[in-house]
Design a protein around this motif. Structure first.
Motif, PDB file in Angstrom:
ATOM      1  N   THR A 198       0.836  -1.196   0.000  1.00 44.14           N
ATOM      2  CA  THR A 198       0.000   0.000   0.000  1.00 44.14           C
ATOM      3  C   THR A 198       0.871   1.246   0.000  1.00 44.14           C
ATOM      4  O   THR A 198       0.624   2.199  -0.746  1.00 44.14           O
ATOM      5  N   ALA A 199       1.906   1.249   0.845  1.00 41.80           N
ATOM      6  CA  ALA A 199       2.819   2.390   0.924  1.00 41.80           C
ATOM      7  C   ALA A 199       3.545   2.592  -0.398  1.00 41.80           C
ATOM      8  O   ALA A 199       3.781   3.722  -0.833  1.00 41.80           O
ATOM      9  N   LEU A 200       3.897   1.481  -1.051  1.00 41.45           N
ATOM     10  CA  LEU A 200       4.588   1.561  -2.337  1.00 41.45           C
ATOM     11  C   LEU A 200       3.691   2.192  -3.394  1.00 41.45           C
ATOM     12  O   LEU A 200       4.099   3.098  -4.129  1.00 41.45           O
ATOM     13  N   LEU A 201       2.459   1.739  -3.488  1.00 43.67           N
ATOM     14  CA  LEU A 201       1.537   2.265  -4.485  1.00 43.67           C
ATOM     15  C   LEU A 201       1.178   3.719  -4.228  1.00 43.67           C
ATOM     16  O   LEU A 201       0.924   4.485  -5.162  1.00 43.67           O
ATOM     17  N   ALA A 202       1.160   4.102  -2.962  1.00 46.03           N
ATOM     18  CA  ALA A 202       0.822   5.477  -2.610  1.00 46.03           C
ATOM     19  C   ALA A 202       1.985   6.434  -2.847  1.00 46.03           C
ATOM     20  O   ALA A 202       1.818   7.649  -2.773  1.00 46.03           O
ATOM     21  N   GLY A 203       3.179   5.878  -3.122  1.00 49.07           N
ATOM     22  CA  GLY A 203       4.343   6.714  -3.364  1.00 49.07           C
ATOM     23  C   GLY A 203       5.069   7.137  -2.110  1.00 49.07           C
ATOM     24  O   GLY A 203       5.961   7.992  -2.157  1.00 49.07           O
ATOM     25  N   ASP A 204       4.721   6.535  -0.968  1.00 42.78           N
ATOM     26  CA  ASP A 204       5.389   6.884   0.284  1.00 42.78           C
ATOM     27  C   ASP A 204       6.796   6.300   0.356  1.00 42.78           C
ATOM     28  O   ASP A 204       7.652   6.810   1.088  1.00 42.78           O
ATOM     29  N   VAL A 205       7.026   5.203  -0.346  1.00 40.26           N
ATOM     30  CA  VAL A 205       8.337   4.557  -0.384  1.00 40.26           C
ATOM     31  C   VAL A 205       8.650   4.169  -1.819  1.00 40.26           C
ATOM     32  O   VAL A 205       7.756   4.117  -2.666  1.00 40.26           O
ATOM     33  N   GLN A 206       9.911   3.893  -2.078  1.00 43.12           N
ATOM     34  CA  GLN A 206      10.325   3.496  -3.428  1.00 43.12           C
ATOM     35  C   GLN A 206      10.420   1.984  -3.591  1.00 43.12           C
ATOM     36  O   GLN A 206      10.444   1.477  -4.709  1.00 43.12           O
ATOM     37  N   GLY A 207      10.483   1.269  -2.491  1.00 36.19           N
ATOM     38  CA  GLY A 207      10.582  -0.186  -2.560  1.00 36.19           C
ATOM     39  C   GLY A 207       9.825  -0.839  -1.422  1.00 36.19           C
ATOM     40  O   GLY A 207       9.524  -0.192  -0.408  1.00 36.19           O
ATOM     41  N   ALA A 208       9.500  -2.104  -1.593  1.00 37.28           N
ATOM     42  CA  ALA A 208       8.818  -2.859  -0.539  1.00 37.28           C
ATOM     43  C   ALA A 208       9.456  -4.236  -0.443  1.00 37.28           C
ATOM     44  O   ALA A 208       9.878  -4.808  -1.451  1.00 37.28           O
ATOM     45  N   VAL A 209       9.535  -4.747   0.759  1.00 35.45           N
ATOM     46  CA  VAL A 209       9.978  -6.119   0.980  1.00 35.45           C
ATOM     47  C   VAL A 209       8.774  -6.889   1.492  1.00 35.45           C
ATOM     48  O   VAL A 209       8.268  -6.621   2.587  1.00 35.45           O
ATOM     49  N   GLY A 210       8.299  -7.809   0.671  1.00 37.33           N
ATOM     50  CA  GLY A 210       7.131  -8.604   0.994  1.00 37.33           C
ATOM     51  C   GLY A 210       7.076  -9.806   0.072  1.00 37.33           C
ATOM     52  O   GLY A 210       8.081 -10.159  -0.548  1.00 37.33           O
ATOM     53  N   PHE A 211       5.905 -10.404  -0.056  1.00 39.21           N
ATOM     54  CA  PHE A 211       5.782 -11.600  -0.893  1.00 39.21           C
ATOM     55  C   PHE A 211       5.666 -11.257  -2.377  1.00 39.21           C
ATOM     56  O   PHE A 211       4.974 -10.310  -2.764  1.00 39.21           O
ATOM     57  N   TYR A 212       6.305 -12.068  -3.193  1.00 38.11           N
ATOM     58  CA  TYR A 212       6.277 -11.911  -4.646  1.00 38.11           C
ATOM     59  C   TYR A 212       4.867 -11.955  -5.221  1.00 38.11           C
ATOM     60  O   TYR A 212       4.578 -11.335  -6.246  1.00 38.11           O
ATOM     61  N   ASP A 213       3.950 -12.647  -4.538  1.00 42.42           N
ATOM     62  CA  ASP A 213       2.601 -12.803  -5.091  1.00 42.42           C
ATOM     63  C   ASP A 213       1.898 -11.469  -5.323  1.00 42.42           C
ATOM     64  O   ASP A 213       0.993 -11.365  -6.143  1.00 42.42           O
ATOM     65  N   HIS A 214       2.325 -10.411  -4.630  1.00 38.93           N
ATOM     66  CA  HIS A 214       1.735  -9.091  -4.854  1.00 38.93           C
ATOM     67  C   HIS A 214       1.885  -8.647  -6.310  1.00 38.93           C
ATOM     68  O   HIS A 214       1.005  -7.979  -6.853  1.00 38.93           O
TER      69      HIS A 214
END
Length: 357
Positions: free
Chosen positions: A93-109
């Motif tokens: 959510t933070a990534l899509l909102a532009g709050d961060v440039q990267g995310a560490v989570g599951f590939y399934d996203h």
């Protein structure tokens, strides 16, 4: 130009709406505060990148904090601010909102978002297996021996619509139990998961280390399906199941290739370092408060989970197909639309292939 606050709120709202049914990332909710930032590493003359992690203290996302602790971000010439959310869905959510440039989570996203018309790609693939464990209560261990015995049971998941929810449903269906024949119960992770197991609110459930290590140490449950290893993933899911990764918006990657390469260099160096050091040595590099059950138990948890990690950040060749097959079994945005998903656009090996780790 000043930022438009109305636009930012709208972007965040859109991102949240897109992610309501999104598969979330794993368990063991981070003990750090909502959206909290980890202490910054050594400042260098280079670009700054914010990365949101779906739980900095989860062993499945260990490479994020370890890279900072080893000083590899600084060596690569990039300043990284690590932030933590309790689940990967919040990181996305933070990534899509532009709050961060990267995310560490599951590939399934990346697959789910493509189904919604959004293009996010795994840049560094940390793992080749989910890192999850389906635990059954010690009191129910004789009665629940496979997914066929899920009928009528209450099974704990991080949250409804999470990766733990979808993987549990897949294990049920694969063994002849329909999704409406058992009850997934949202019990969170860590201490809340353990409490639900102790109190009998759930008969079992899916979680990760270090929670698994605590449950086994206390004799509260037994392992039914171990998805922490490539072998366990193949046996239960039909193939390698890439999960934890650094993923980023494709547009941002294309416009910031030099910075993306620096990140890949740092993370690949960490993955190689992990492959040549013991669990005890890895644990010693991590923040002391991550070892909630003690140093020895924390090292054991890392040792049990280490097989899930890649050594080079490269996506397993057939991994994306396995993930797509699992999501297609249940996910409303993916089921029946598999032919419209271009898996080649959900990850890239361009940067890990050039990494100087």
């Amino acid at each position: 130009m000043r930022p438009n606050p109305t636009g930012r709120v709208a972007a965040a709202a859109l991102a949240a709406a897109l992610l309501l049914p999104l598969t979330a990332c794993a368990n063991d909710a981070a003990r750090s505060a909502h959206g909290a930032a980890a202490p910054a590493g050594q400042k260098v003359d280079g670009p700054t990148v914010k990365i949101m992690v779906g739980g900095l203290d989860k062993v499945i996302y260990l490479p994020a904090m370890l890279t900072q602790r080893l000083g590899f971000f600084a060596e690569a010439g990039v300043n990284v601010e690590l932030m933590s959310e309790p689940a990967g869905v919040n990181a996305t959510t933070a990534l899509l909102a532009g709050d961060v440039q990267g995310a560490v989570g599951f590939y399934d996203h990346t697959i789910d978002l493509q189904a919604k018309g959004k293009h996010v790609e795994s840049v560094v693939q940390f793992s080749q297996a989910p890192g999850e464990v389906e635990i059954v209560s010690a009191k129910q261990a004789d009665a629940i021996r496979s997914g066929a015995d899920f009928k009528g049971r209450k099974l704990g998941v991080t949250s409804l619509g999470s990766s733990t929810d979808f993987l549990t449903k897949y294990l049920a269906v694969k063994n002849g139990t329909a999704v409406n024949e058992f009850s997934p119960i949202a019990v969170g992770a860590g201490q809340t998961f353990i409490a639900a197991l102790q109190q009998g609110s759930i008969d079992g459930g899916m979680t990760t280390d270090p929670t698994v290590a605590t449950i086994l140490d206390k004799g509260l449950g037994k392992i039914l399906y171990d998805l922490r290893t490539p072998e366990g993933s193949r046996q239960a899911l039909g193939g390698l199941y890439p999960s934890s990764a650094l993923y980023m918006n494709t547009d941002w990657v294309e416009k910031n290739k030099d910075t993306t390469q620096k990140l890949a260099n740092a993370f690949v160096k960490t993955l190689k370092w992990m492959s040549t050091h013991s669990a005890q040595e890895i644990a010693a590099k991590m923040p002391a408060d991550y070892a909630q059950g003690g140093a020895e138990q924390y090292a054991a948890a890392i040792k049990a989970t280490l097989p899930m990690f890649t050594t080079d950040g490269v996506m397993p060749a057939d991994g994306p197909k396995t993930v797509l097959a699992v999501l297609a079994a249940f996910h409303p945005d993916v089921k029946g639309k598999e032919g419209n998903i271009d898996l080649a656009r959900t990850y890239t090996t361009e940067f890990v292939g050039k990494a100087t780790g």
